[in-house]
Design a protein around this motif. Structure first.
Motif, mmCIF file in Angstrom:
data_model
loop_
_atom_site.group_PDB
_atom_site.id
_atom_site.type_symbol
_atom_site.label_atom_id
_atom_site.label_comp_id
_atom_site.label_asym_id
_atom_site.label_seq_id
_atom_site.Cartn_x
_atom_site.Cartn_y
_atom_site.Cartn_z
ATOM 1 N N ASP A 1 1.287 6.232 -11.777
ATOM 2 C CA ASP A 1 1.463 6.915 -10.498
ATOM 3 C C ASP A 1 0.191 7.706 -10.202
ATOM 4 N N ILE B 1 12.117 1.757 -7.418
ATOM 5 C CA ILE B 1 10.761 1.416 -7.838
ATOM 6 C C ILE B 1 10.529 1.860 -9.279
ATOM 7 N N CYS B 2 9.927 0.983 -10.043
ATOM 8 C CA CYS B 2 9.499 1.318 -11.398
ATOM 9 C C CYS B 2 8.006 1.023 -11.480
ATOM 10 N N THR B 3 7.202 2.048 -11.662
ATOM 11 C CA THR B 3 5.756 1.832 -11.759
ATOM 12 C C THR B 3 5.222 2.362 -13.079
ATOM 13 N N LEU C 1 9.609 7.296 -6.354
ATOM 14 C CA LEU C 1 9.350 6.488 -7.544
ATOM 15 C C LEU C 1 10.384 6.874 -8.596
ATOM 16 N N VAL D 1 0.960 2.722 -8.311
ATOM 17 C CA VAL D 1 1.154 3.094 -6.912
ATOM 18 C C VAL D 1 0.050 4.085 -6.562
ATOM 19 N N GLY E 1 0.364 3.971 -1.748
ATOM 20 C CA GLY E 1 1.780 3.683 -1.510
ATOM 21 C C GLY E 1 2.021 2.870 -0.253
ATOM 22 N N ARG F 1 -1.559 9.507 -2.663
ATOM 23 C CA ARG F 1 -0.419 9.006 -1.895
ATOM 24 C C ARG F 1 -0.539 9.338 -0.407
ATOM 25 N N VAL G 1 8.703 6.182 -13.656
ATOM 26 C CA VAL G 1 7.246 6.267 -13.753
ATOM 27 C C VAL G 1 6.838 6.301 -15.217
ATOM 28 N N SER H 1 -0.677 9.789 -7.942
ATOM 29 C CA SER H 1 -0.018 10.553 -6.872
ATOM 30 C C SER H 1 -1.008 11.311 -5.985
#
Ligand code: IMP
Ligand code: MG
Length: 205
Positions: A128, A123-125, A139, A100, A103, A133, A142, A130
Motif C-alpha cells: 500500500d 481488495i487484498c494488496t 483496502l 495500490v 488507486g 493515493r 494489506v 498510501s
C-alpha cells in the motif's frame, strides 16, 4: 550491496505475512467460496502464494487491462484486454493486487466488477503506497505499507524485468538503472548470498 537498490521487504517477511493474510481470509470467508481475481501481470506472483495459504474452496481468475496513457491522465479508465472467464454474479470477490499506488486503476476496476452483481468485493494488496493515493479505496487486506519510492520484485517490474526477484527492492537511483537495466541482476535468487563451504554453484566444476 548496491547503491542502486535496497531490499525493503525480504522474502521471509513476505512469506510470513502472506501466511497471516491467508489465515485471516480463511476465517473471514468461512463457509464461502470466494473468487480471487488478479490483475495481470504484477499481482500473479502474490496470488499464487496467497491461494496456498487459504483453506477454502477458492476459484481464481485473471483480468488484463491497458491504460490510456498514464494512470493520472486517464483518471484510471482502462481498456479490458482480457476479461474474466467466469460470471461473478452472486459471488464473493477478492481483488488481489501487487501494489495500490494512486488507486485510480483499481477504483475504476472495482466499479466495473460491482456492476456485475457480485455478493461482495474486497481488495487484498501486498503493498500500500498510501502517500500517493488519489482515489479513495477501502483496502481490506494489506501486506505492507510501502514507502513512496519505485519498487520492483515479487511480481513488480521495471520495464517488464525483475518480476522474478524473490525480495522487494526500492530503487534508490532510477537514473542509473535506466541507463543500465542489468544493474539488479545480482539480486536475482541464484546470485543471492554467496554459497559457503563446499557447495557447488550452477555451472562450476
Ligand atoms: P495506480 O494505483 O492506478 O496508480 O496503479 C497501480 C499500478 O501501477 C500497480 O498495479 C503497478 O502495476 C504499477 N505500479 C505502481 N507503483 C509501482 C512501483 O513502485 N513499481 C512497479 N509498479 C508500480
Ligand atoms: Mg498491477
Amino acid at each position: 550491496m548496491s547503491d542502486v537498490a535496497r531490499v525493503v521487504v525480504g522474502r521471509e517477511d513476505i512469506r510470513r505475512r502472506i501466511e497471516e493474510l491467508g489465515r485471516t481470509i480463511t476465517g473471514d470467508y468461512e463457509g464461502r467460496a470466494p473468487v480471487l481475481i488478479s490483475v495481470l501481470k504484477g499481482g500473479s506472483v502474490f496470488l499464487a502464494d496467497l491461494i496456498r495459504e487459504i483453506a477454502l474452496p477458492v476459484a481464481i481468475d485473471y483480468m488484463s487491462i491497458s491504460r490510456y496513457g498514464g494512470a493520472a491522465e486517464s483518471m484510471g479508465r482502462v481498456q479490458i484486454v482480457k476479461d474474466l472467464d467466469q460470471d461473478i454474479g452472486g459471488r464473493d470477490v477478492i481483488v488481489v493486487e501487487d501494489i495500490v499506488d494512486t488507486g485510480l486503476t483499481l477504483s475504476y476496476l472495482i466499479t466495473v466488477l460491482e456492476s456485475r452483481g457480485p455478493a461482495s468485493v474486497r481488495i487484498c494488496t501486498l503493498l500500500d503506497k498510501s502517500a500517493r493515493r488519489i482515489a479513495p479505496l477501502e483496502l481490506r487486506y494489506v501486506g505492507f505499507e510501502c514507502p513512496d519510492v519505485f519498487v520492483v520484485g515479487y511480481g513488480l517490474d521495471f520495464q517488464e524485468r525483475y518480476r522474478n526477484l524473490p525480495d522487494i527492492l526500492a530503487i534508490e537511483d532510477l537514473g542509473a538503472l535506466t541507463a543500465d537495466p542489468d544493474l539488479l541482476l545480482p539480486f536475482l535468487s541464484g546470485a543471492g548470498p554467496a554459497p559457503t563451504g563446499g557447495e557447488t554453484a550452477v555451472g562450476s566444476a
